[in-house]
Motif scaffolding. Structure first.
Motif, PDB file in Angstrom:
ATOM      1  N   LEU A  59       8.084  -2.120   1.345  1.00 39.74           N
ATOM      2  CA  LEU A  59       8.942  -1.775   2.471  1.00 39.74           C
ATOM      3  C   LEU A  59       9.218  -3.035   3.281  1.00 39.74           C
ATOM      4  N   PHE A  60      10.506  -3.286   3.541  1.00 38.28           N
ATOM      5  CA  PHE A  60      10.932  -4.392   4.396  1.00 38.28           C
ATOM      6  C   PHE A  60      11.721  -3.803   5.565  1.00 38.28           C
ATOM      7  N   PRO A  61      11.032  -3.343   6.618  1.00 39.41           N
ATOM      8  CA  PRO A  61      11.753  -2.705   7.723  1.00 39.41           C
ATOM      9  C   PRO A  61      12.544  -3.714   8.551  1.00 39.41           C
ATOM     10  N   ARG A  62      13.692  -3.299   9.007  1.00 35.24           N
ATOM     11  CA  ARG A  62      14.545  -4.176   9.812  1.00 35.24           C
ATOM     12  C   ARG A  62      14.013  -4.244  11.253  1.00 35.24           C
ATOM     13  N   GLY A  63      13.919  -5.467  11.774  1.00 43.86           N
ATOM     14  CA  GLY A  63      13.542  -5.666  13.168  1.00 43.86           C
ATOM     15  C   GLY A  63      12.082  -5.430  13.491  1.00 43.86           C
ATOM     16  N   LYS A  64      11.245  -5.260  12.492  1.00 47.97           N
ATOM     17  CA  LYS A  64       9.805  -5.028  12.721  1.00 47.97           C
ATOM     18  C   LYS A  64       9.015  -6.255  12.310  1.00 47.97           C
ATOM     19  N   TRP A  65       7.808  -6.367  12.814  1.00 48.45           N
ATOM     20  CA  TRP A  65       6.948  -7.509  12.537  1.00 48.45           C
ATOM     21  C   TRP A  65       5.940  -7.200  11.432  1.00 48.45           C
ATOM     22  N   PHE A  66       6.390  -6.542  10.378  1.00 47.27           N
ATOM     23  CA  PHE A  66       5.508  -6.257   9.250  1.00 47.27           C
ATOM     24  C   PHE A  66       6.316  -5.932   8.002  1.00 47.27           C
ATOM     25  N   THR A  67       5.647  -6.059   6.867  1.00 51.56           N
ATOM     26  CA  THR A  67       6.119  -5.530   5.596  1.00 51.56           C
ATOM     27  C   THR A  67       4.958  -4.712   5.040  1.00 51.56           C
ATOM     28  N   ALA A  68       5.245  -3.774   4.150  1.00 49.46           N
ATOM     29  CA  ALA A  68       4.179  -2.927   3.632  1.00 49.46           C
ATOM     30  C   ALA A  68       4.330  -2.708   2.140  1.00 49.46           C
ATOM     31  N   ILE A  69       3.196  -2.573   1.490  1.00 50.18           N
ATOM     32  CA  ILE A  69       3.149  -2.209   0.081  1.00 50.18           C
ATOM     33  C   ILE A  69       2.393  -0.896  -0.020  1.00 50.18           C
ATOM     34  N   PHE A  70       2.980   0.051  -0.753  1.00 51.93           N
ATOM     35  CA  PHE A  70       2.381   1.365  -0.962  1.00 51.93           C
ATOM     36  C   PHE A  70       1.989   1.471  -2.431  1.00 51.93           C
ATOM     37  N   ASN A  71       0.741   1.785  -2.686  1.00 54.88           N
ATOM     38  CA  ASN A  71       0.223   1.836  -4.053  1.00 54.88           C
ATOM     39  C   ASN A  71      -0.112   3.259  -4.472  1.00 54.88           C
ATOM     40  N   ASP A  72       0.119   3.537  -5.722  1.00 56.62           N
ATOM     41  CA  ASP A  72      -0.241   4.817  -6.308  1.00 56.62           C
ATOM     42  C   ASP A  72      -1.642   4.701  -6.912  1.00 56.62           C
ATOM     43  N   GLU A  73      -2.233   5.828  -7.217  1.00 56.51           N
ATOM     44  CA  GLU A  73      -3.519   5.814  -7.906  1.00 56.51           C
ATOM     45  C   GLU A  73      -3.327   5.160  -9.263  1.00 56.51           C
ATOM     46  N   PRO A  74      -4.257   4.474  -9.778  1.00 58.57           N
ATOM     47  CA  PRO A  74      -5.677   4.447  -9.414  1.00 58.57           C
ATOM     48  C   PRO A  74      -6.053   3.341  -8.436  1.00 58.57           C
ATOM     49  N   ARG A  75      -5.074   2.613  -7.875  1.00 62.07           N
ATOM     50  CA  ARG A  75      -5.397   1.538  -6.928  1.00 62.07           C
ATOM     51  C   ARG A  75      -6.201   2.095  -5.766  1.00 62.07           C
ATOM     52  N   TYR A  76      -7.272   1.426  -5.386  1.00 58.56           N
ATOM     53  CA  TYR A  76      -8.091   1.906  -4.269  1.00 58.56           C
ATOM     54  C   TYR A  76      -7.491   1.530  -2.929  1.00 58.56           C
ATOM     55  N   THR A  77      -6.553   0.557  -2.922  1.00 59.27           N
ATOM     56  CA  THR A  77      -5.823   0.241  -1.706  1.00 59.27           C
ATOM     57  C   THR A  77      -4.554   1.072  -1.702  1.00 59.27           C
ATOM     58  N   GLU A  78      -4.467   2.022  -0.781  1.00 59.57           N
ATOM     59  CA  GLU A  78      -3.304   2.905  -0.698  1.00 59.57           C
ATOM     60  C   GLU A  78      -2.128   2.222  -0.005  1.00 59.57           C
ATOM     61  N   ILE A  79      -2.434   1.546   1.124  1.00 61.07           N
ATOM     62  CA  ILE A  79      -1.393   0.868   1.909  1.00 61.07           C
ATOM     63  C   ILE A  79      -1.902  -0.514   2.285  1.00 61.07           C
ATOM     64  N   TYR A  80      -1.055  -1.507   2.065  1.00 59.90           N
ATOM     65  CA  TYR A  80      -1.384  -2.887   2.409  1.00 59.90           C
ATOM     66  C   TYR A  80      -0.233  -3.411   3.257  1.00 59.90           C
ATOM     67  N   VAL A  81      -0.516  -3.711   4.520  1.00 59.73           N
ATOM     68  CA  VAL A  81       0.528  -4.135   5.446  1.00 59.73           C
ATOM     69  C   VAL A  81       0.297  -5.587   5.849  1.00 59.73           C
ATOM     70  N   ASP A  82       1.317  -6.403   5.652  1.00 58.32           N
ATOM     71  CA  ASP A  82       1.296  -7.788   6.099  1.00 58.32           C
ATOM     72  C   ASP A  82       1.987  -7.875   7.450  1.00 58.32           C
ATOM     73  N   VAL A  83       1.340  -8.496   8.430  1.00 58.24           N
ATOM     74  CA  VAL A  83       2.009  -8.799   9.690  1.00 58.24           C
ATOM     75  C   VAL A  83       2.840 -10.052   9.424  1.00 58.24           C
ATOM     76  N   THR A  84       4.140  -9.953   9.704  1.00 59.64           N
ATOM     77  CA  THR A  84       5.089 -11.031   9.407  1.00 59.64           C
ATOM     78  C   THR A  84       6.073 -11.173  10.563  1.00 59.64           C
ATOM     79  N   THR A  85       6.833 -12.242  10.533  1.00 59.14           N
ATOM     80  CA  THR A  85       7.990 -12.297  11.424  1.00 59.14           C
ATOM     81  C   THR A  85       9.001 -11.273  10.914  1.00 59.14           C
ATOM     82  N   PRO A  86       9.945 -10.847  11.749  1.00 63.40           N
ATOM     83  CA  PRO A  86      10.945  -9.889  11.275  1.00 63.40           C
ATOM     84  C   PRO A  86      11.685 -10.422  10.038  1.00 63.40           C
TER      85      PRO A  86
END
Length: 109
Positions: A3-30
């Protein structure tokens, strides 16, 4: 799925099983978008939600080190920290982190 949201200070990766990390969010510049390029600066702070519901902040040491090394402006430091603090709660309580992303993961299985 990323996910690359417009005007927000983050990007996110959403993982499906079997990954144990469900959501990984990077704090970034917009994110800045051009015809076929997405650009942002990763500010090192990461908010991670594991599949068991555990949420934690990663790389705070790198964020502190890079503030000095790269001379982050005060407003960047404050906004990054506020965004990180908000994300810690948001990944468990707000969209798009609750269920919206799951409909997109279902389409790529």
């Amino acid at each position: 799925m990323q996910l690359f949201p417009r005007g927000k200070w983050f990007t996110a990766i959403f993982n499906d099983e079997p990954r144990y990390t469900e959501i990984y969010v990077d704090v970034t510049t917009p994110v800045e978008f051009s015809d076929d390029v997405v650009t942002m600066i990763d500010l090192d702070l990461d908010v991670i939600k594991r599949r068991d519901g555990t949420v934690f902040i990663d790389d705070e040491d790198e964020f502190a080190e890079h503030q000095v090394k790269y001379g982050y402006p005060a407003e960047v430091i404050v906004t990054a920290r506020q965004t990180c603090d908000w994300l810690v709660g948001a990944v468990s309580t707000e969209e798009p982190f609750l269920s919206v992303y799951k409909t997109y993961l279902d389409k790529v299985r």
